[in-house]
Design a protein around this motif. Structure first.
Motif, PDB file in Angstrom:
ATOM      1  N   LYS A  45      -1.860 -16.091 -57.762  1.00  0.00           N
ATOM      2  CA  LYS A  45      -3.291 -16.125 -57.420  1.00  0.00           C
ATOM      3  C   LYS A  45      -4.026 -17.131 -58.293  1.00  0.00           C
ATOM      4  O   LYS A  45      -4.867 -17.886 -57.808  1.00  0.00           O
ATOM      5  CB  LYS A  45      -3.880 -14.719 -57.577  1.00  0.00           C
ATOM      6  CG  LYS A  45      -5.364 -14.638 -57.338  1.00  0.00           C
ATOM      7  CD  LYS A  45      -5.708 -14.781 -55.878  1.00  0.00           C
ATOM      8  CE  LYS A  45      -7.183 -14.425 -55.660  1.00  0.00           C
ATOM      9  NZ  LYS A  45      -7.900 -15.476 -54.991  1.00  0.00           N
ATOM     10  N   ASP A  49      -5.963 -20.341 -56.794  1.00  0.00           N
ATOM     11  CA  ASP A  49      -7.380 -20.569 -57.089  1.00  0.00           C
ATOM     12  C   ASP A  49      -7.595 -21.925 -57.749  1.00  0.00           C
ATOM     13  O   ASP A  49      -8.557 -22.632 -57.438  1.00  0.00           O
ATOM     14  CB  ASP A  49      -7.941 -19.463 -57.984  1.00  0.00           C
ATOM     15  CG  ASP A  49      -8.075 -18.132 -57.275  1.00  0.00           C
ATOM     16  OD1 ASP A  49      -7.977 -18.090 -56.029  1.00  0.00           O
ATOM     17  OD2 ASP A  49      -8.258 -17.115 -57.981  1.00  0.00           O
ATOM     18  N   THR A  54      -4.642 -20.920 -50.655  1.00  0.00           N
ATOM     19  CA  THR A  54      -4.266 -19.510 -50.654  1.00  0.00           C
ATOM     20  C   THR A  54      -2.850 -19.375 -51.215  1.00  0.00           C
ATOM     21  O   THR A  54      -2.075 -20.337 -51.216  1.00  0.00           O
ATOM     22  CB  THR A  54      -4.295 -18.913 -49.231  1.00  0.00           C
ATOM     23  OG1 THR A  54      -3.288 -19.546 -48.440  1.00  0.00           O
ATOM     24  CG2 THR A  54      -5.668 -19.091 -48.573  1.00  0.00           C
TER      25      THR A  54
END
Length: 63
Positions: A45, A49, A54
């Motif tokens: 993640k 980011d 994604t």
């Protein structure tokens, strides 16, 4: 298998600078980019980011 998406996203940035931004070692980033290590979901993640993508686009897209 290399994660070509990660290599493309990193572009001309040094592995050391990206690793520092992600709060991991350059060696760890290299392992992930070479497909020798699968990062934990929290790191997936953070990487997604960082690049504005994604997790699926970076780690699970079969294209």
């Amino acid at each position: 298998m290399k994660n070509q998406i990660l290599l493309t996203l990193r572009g001309q940035k040094s592995r050391a600078s990206v690793a520092k931004d992600l709060r991991i070692t350059p060696q760890g980033l290299g392992l992930i980019e070479r497909g020798e290590r699968i990062p934990r979901p929290i790191l997936m993640k953070r990487i997604a980011d960082y690049y504005g993508k994604t997790v699926d686009e970076i780690f699970f897209d079969d294209k």
